[in-house]
Design a protein around this motif. Structure first.
Motif, short mmCIF file in Angstrom:
data_model
loop_
_atom_site.label_atom_id
_atom_site.label_comp_id
_atom_site.label_asym_id
_atom_site.label_seq_id
_atom_site.Cartn_x
_atom_site.Cartn_y
_atom_site.Cartn_z
N HIS A 39 0.84 -1.19 0.00
CA HIS A 39 0.00 0.00 0.00
C HIS A 39 0.89 1.25 0.00
CE1 HIS A 39 -3.74 -2.24 0.91
NE2 HIS A 39 -2.90 -3.07 1.56
N MET A 40 0.62 2.17 -0.95
CA MET A 40 1.38 3.40 -1.08
C MET A 40 0.64 4.58 -0.41
SD MET A 40 3.88 2.03 -2.66
CE MET A 40 4.86 3.51 -2.94
N ASP A 41 1.39 5.63 -0.18
CA ASP A 41 0.80 6.79 0.52
C ASP A 41 -0.19 7.58 -0.35
OD1 ASP A 41 2.60 7.88 -1.23
OD2 ASP A 41 3.60 9.17 0.25
N ASP A 42 -0.22 7.31 -1.65
CA ASP A 42 -1.18 8.01 -2.51
C ASP A 42 -2.48 7.23 -2.68
OD1 ASP A 42 -0.36 5.91 -4.06
OD2 ASP A 42 0.16 7.10 -5.83
N GLY A 43 -2.62 6.16 -1.90
CA GLY A 43 -3.84 5.37 -1.94
C GLY A 43 -3.81 4.19 -2.90
N THR A 44 -2.80 4.08 -3.73
CA THR A 44 -2.69 2.96 -4.66
C THR A 44 -2.03 1.77 -3.98
OG1 THR A 44 -0.55 3.70 -5.50
CG2 THR A 44 -2.52 4.52 -6.64
N SER A 45 -2.14 0.62 -4.62
CA SER A 45 -1.50 -0.59 -4.07
C SER A 45 -1.17 -1.54 -5.21
CB SER A 45 -2.41 -1.27 -3.06
OG SER A 45 -3.59 -1.77 -3.68
N PHE A 46 -0.30 -2.48 -4.94
CA PHE A 46 0.04 -3.52 -5.92
C PHE A 46 0.46 -4.76 -5.16
CE2 PHE A 46 3.90 -1.12 -5.09
CZ PHE A 46 4.88 -2.08 -4.95
N LYS A 47 0.46 -5.88 -5.87
CA LYS A 47 0.81 -7.15 -5.25
C LYS A 47 2.19 -7.60 -5.71
CE LYS A 47 -3.85 -8.93 -4.43
NZ LYS A 47 -4.79 -10.06 -4.62
N LEU A 102 10.28 6.01 -2.22
CA LEU A 102 10.73 5.67 -3.57
C LEU A 102 10.56 6.87 -4.49
CD1 LEU A 102 8.90 2.21 -3.90
CD2 LEU A 102 11.31 2.57 -3.38
N GLU A 103 11.58 7.10 -5.29
CA GLU A 103 11.47 8.13 -6.31
C GLU A 103 10.53 7.63 -7.41
OE1 GLU A 103 12.67 11.17 -6.23
OE2 GLU A 103 13.58 10.75 -4.25
N PRO A 104 9.79 8.51 -8.08
CA PRO A 104 8.84 8.09 -9.12
C PRO A 104 9.44 7.15 -10.16
CG PRO A 104 8.53 10.39 -8.62
CD PRO A 104 9.75 9.97 -7.87
N GLU A 105 10.63 7.49 -10.63
CA GLU A 105 11.26 6.65 -11.64
C GLU A 105 11.61 5.28 -11.07
OE1 GLU A 105 15.32 6.69 -14.32
OE2 GLU A 105 14.36 8.62 -13.87
N GLU A 106 12.12 5.25 -9.85
CA GLU A 106 12.46 4.00 -9.20
C GLU A 106 11.21 3.16 -8.97
OE1 GLU A 106 14.81 2.41 -5.18
OE2 GLU A 106 13.99 4.45 -5.25
N TYR A 107 10.15 3.83 -8.59
CA TYR A 107 8.87 3.16 -8.34
C TYR A 107 8.37 2.47 -9.62
CZ TYR A 107 3.83 2.71 -7.36
OH TYR A 107 2.56 2.24 -7.20
N GLN A 108 8.41 3.15 -10.75
CA GLN A 108 7.96 2.58 -12.02
C GLN A 108 8.84 1.40 -12.44
OE1 GLN A 108 5.17 3.21 -13.61
NE2 GLN A 108 4.63 4.73 -12.03
N GLU A 109 10.13 1.54 -12.21
CA GLU A 109 11.05 0.44 -12.55
C GLU A 109 10.75 -0.80 -11.72
OE1 GLU A 109 15.01 1.81 -12.10
OE2 GLU A 109 14.98 3.08 -13.90
N ILE A 110 10.44 -0.60 -10.45
CA ILE A 110 10.11 -1.74 -9.57
C ILE A 110 8.80 -2.39 -10.02
CG2 ILE A 110 9.36 -2.34 -7.24
CD1 ILE A 110 11.42 -0.39 -6.16
N LEU A 111 7.80 -1.57 -10.39
CA LEU A 111 6.53 -2.13 -10.87
C LEU A 111 6.73 -2.99 -12.11
CD1 LEU A 111 3.92 0.78 -10.47
CD2 LEU A 111 4.20 -1.26 -9.04
N ARG A 112 7.55 -2.49 -13.04
CA ARG A 112 7.82 -3.26 -14.26
C ARG A 112 8.56 -4.56 -13.94
NH1 ARG A 112 8.65 1.95 -16.57
NH2 ARG A 112 10.88 1.86 -16.09
N ALA A 113 9.52 -4.46 -13.04
CA ALA A 113 10.30 -5.65 -12.67
C ALA A 113 9.42 -6.68 -11.97
CB ALA A 113 11.45 -5.24 -11.75
#
Length: 264
Positions: A17-25, A42-53
């Motif tokens: 769960h993220m502080d902007d209300g979104t979440s992922f598994k 997490l920086e926005p770019e780092e966050y997106q990279e982690i989601l893709r990974a």
């Protein structure tokens, strides 16, 4: 962005769960690998990279689970994943699985060939049709179809014939025609059918007498004399019986038999 909470879900999956209300598994391995812990920023770019990974990891695990129960073709894996993942993600996953040896269409084709040869009564061209459905490379198809064909011998073909002959009730010529048609449908070619020994001691007399009686009773209601005989000859020849056999039967019957009888 900041991780507010990491909650265990099920099947070793965690809900992040993220502080902007979104979440992922994420799988447990991904939580450890990418240090997904509460309060981490997490920086926005780092966050997106982690989601893709993480998505890539999940795609890989999903595909691996699919092929763990049964050998699959590349096309099967792609079709299985297409509803949940972007084509680029599928390409990346399939490439990894191929590099690791989990997907190999050459091995798939050979395994299917061996299975069809040992556990079914299908022929080489049935294998060809099946491999084409899976978009297997033409060179792989050709190699395995030829290998299959080379292993088809007279013993296999005559066993197929005997199996069908036990069920046949009718003219032997009709049996040969039906068997040839059936074998073509099952994936055998002319060269394979020529391996069959058709010199069988097959007594079709009982079947002939039964068919003769059936057609005689059918046509005598509307025809008499020569017309009735012609109807019988045509019907019985369509069933595969020889002309001489039919004429022999007709010649042994009294002409009065072919005259009209009012049964009312």
């Amino acid at each position: 962005m900041q991780i507010k909470k990491v909650a265990l879900d099920k099947n070793s999956m965690y809900e992040i769960h993220m502080d902007d209300g979104t979440s992922f598994k994420a799988h447990e391995e991904s939580v450890v690998k990418y240090r997904l812990i509460s309060d981490r920023v997490l920086e926005p770019e780092e966050y997106q990279e982690i989601l893709r990974a993480i998505q890539y990891d999940q795609a890989y695990v999903k595909a691996l689970g699919y092929i763990s129960f049964k050998l699959r073709s590349e096309q099967e894996v792609r079709k299985y994943m297409e509803a949940d993942y972007h084509p680029d993600m599928i390409d990346q996953t399939v490439t990894r699985l191929k590099e690791e040896g989990y997907i190999n269409d050459a091995h798939y084709a050979k395994a299917l060939k061996n299975t069809m040869l040992s556990t079914t009564d299908k022929g080489p061209f049935a294998l060809q049709r099946e491999l084409k459905k899976h978009h297997i490379d033409e060179n792989i198809i050709k190699k395995n179809v030829e290998a299959f064909s080379a292993e088809v011998d007279s013993d296999r073909m005559n066993k197929l014939k005997e199996k069908q002959l036990k069920r046949h009730k009718g003219a032997y010529r009709q049996f040969r025609m039906k068997l040839t048609e059936k074998l073509h449908q099952r994936g055998y070619g002319k060269a394979h059918i020529e391996l069959i020994d058709f010199d069988d001691d097959f007594d079709e007399t009982a079947h002939f007498d039964k068919d003769f009686e059936k057609y005689f009773n059918k046509y005598q209601k509307k025809e008499t004399g020569f017309a009735l005989k012609q109807k019988l000859i045509q019907a019985l020849m369509r069933k595969g019986y020889g002309y001489d056999l039919i004429q022999e039967k007709l010649g042994g019957m009294d002409d009065e038999t072919f005259e009209y009888h009012d049964e009312t």
